[in-house]
Design a protein around this motif. Structure first.
Motif, PDB file in Angstrom:
ATOM      1  N   VAL A 196       0.315  -1.172  -0.035  1.00  0.00           N
ATOM      2  CA  VAL A 196       0.125   0.405   0.210  1.00  0.00           C
ATOM      3  C   VAL A 196       0.483   1.441   0.002  1.00  0.00           C
ATOM      4  CG1 VAL A 196      -1.655   1.428   1.100  1.00  0.00           C
ATOM      5  CG2 VAL A 196      -2.198  -1.536   1.059  1.00  0.00           C
ATOM      6  N   ASN A 197       2.031   1.187   0.864  1.00  0.00           N
ATOM      7  CA  ASN A 197       2.675   2.428   0.508  1.00  0.00           C
ATOM      8  C   ASN A 197       2.993   2.913  -0.701  1.00  0.00           C
ATOM      9  OD1 ASN A 197       2.817   3.562   3.559  1.00  0.00           O
ATOM     10  ND2 ASN A 197       3.588   1.797   4.075  1.00  0.00           N
ATOM     11  N   ALA A 198       3.607   1.570  -1.302  1.00  0.00           N
ATOM     12  CA  ALA A 198       4.648   1.475  -2.228  1.00  0.00           C
ATOM     13  C   ALA A 198       3.314   2.204  -3.312  1.00  0.00           C
ATOM     14  CB  ALA A 198       4.622   0.024  -3.327  1.00  0.00           C
ATOM     15  N   ALA A 199       1.810   1.425  -3.361  1.00  0.00           N
ATOM     16  CA  ALA A 199       0.606   2.177  -4.594  1.00  0.00           C
ATOM     17  C   ALA A 199       1.027   3.883  -4.071  1.00  0.00           C
ATOM     18  CB  ALA A 199      -0.131   1.912  -4.245  1.00  0.00           C
ATOM     19  N   TYR A 200       1.197   4.047  -2.719  1.00  0.00           N
ATOM     20  CA  TYR A 200       0.485   5.311  -2.686  1.00  0.00           C
ATOM     21  C   TYR A 200       2.282   6.391  -3.352  1.00  0.00           C
ATOM     22  CZ  TYR A 200      -3.484   5.548   0.310  1.00  0.00           C
ATOM     23  OH  TYR A 200      -4.679   6.148   1.204  1.00  0.00           O
ATOM     24  N   ARG A 201       3.122   5.699  -2.907  1.00  0.00           N
ATOM     25  CA  ARG A 201       4.384   6.496  -3.704  1.00  0.00           C
ATOM     26  C   ARG A 201       3.845   6.996  -5.073  1.00  0.00           C
ATOM     27  NH1 ARG A 201       6.745   3.985   0.708  1.00  0.00           N
ATOM     28  NH2 ARG A 201       7.792   2.225  -0.673  1.00  0.00           N
ATOM     29  N   TYR A 202       4.052   5.496  -5.827  1.00  0.00           N
ATOM     30  CA  TYR A 202       3.586   6.053  -6.372  1.00  0.00           C
ATOM     31  C   TYR A 202       2.800   6.714  -7.575  1.00  0.00           C
ATOM     32  CZ  TYR A 202       2.035   4.039 -11.961  1.00  0.00           C
ATOM     33  OH  TYR A 202       2.082   3.742 -12.787  1.00  0.00           O
ATOM     34  N   VAL A 203       1.373   7.176  -6.876  1.00  0.00           N
ATOM     35  CA  VAL A 203       0.619   8.196  -7.357  1.00  0.00           C
ATOM     36  C   VAL A 203       1.074   8.594  -6.808  1.00  0.00           C
ATOM     37  CG1 VAL A 203      -1.782   8.782  -6.601  1.00  0.00           C
ATOM     38  CG2 VAL A 203      -1.609   6.343  -7.335  1.00  0.00           C
TER      39      VAL A 203
END
Length: 124
Positions: free
Chosen positions: A52-59
């Motif tokens: 989830v943290n990686a997804a937020y950083r991606y966005v």
């Protein structure tokens, strides 16, 4: 919290947990995708939190949602002239020219077999 005793009731303030700089995210995911996804995350030594943290950083970085892998288009990266020259310099230093005398009329396969034989004979 109220505590009673001989002298009366005293109001005791419950200690709050230390303030955290993170939040809990709740999302609905199909059960089977979650099960399979968690298995893969465990296999690669990761956790749903890291995902989830990686997804937020991606966005945050791209201001868009990740797309399915089959929809990914190759990104064109443009190098500066300085970066191009740095790569050329590295390639020149890394390139090794083997003199013809090294081969002694043998193929690469012959030289490899010879080296392996010598190595194994030394171990015997």
């Amino acid at each position: 919290m109220l505590k009673g005793g001989r002298m009366g009731t005293v109001l005791v303030k419950k200690r709050s947990r230390s303030k955290r700089d993170d939040a809990i995210v709740t999302a609905r995911v199909p059960v089977e995708i979650k099960r399979q996804g968690n298995a893969v995350l465990k296999k690669i030594g990761s956790t749903p939190t890291e995902l989830v943290n990686a997804a937020y950083r991606y966005v945050l970085e791209r201001e868009e949602l990740p797309v399915e892998a089959r929809e990914l288009k190759p990104r064109v990266i443009r190098l500066t002239d300085e970066q191009k020259q740095t790569l050329r310099d590295r390639n020149e230093r890394a390139t090794c020219v083997v003199p013809e005398s090294f081969w002694q009329g043998k193929s690469y396969k012959d030289l490899l077999e010879e080296a392996m034989r010598e190595k194994y004979e030394a171990l015997a």
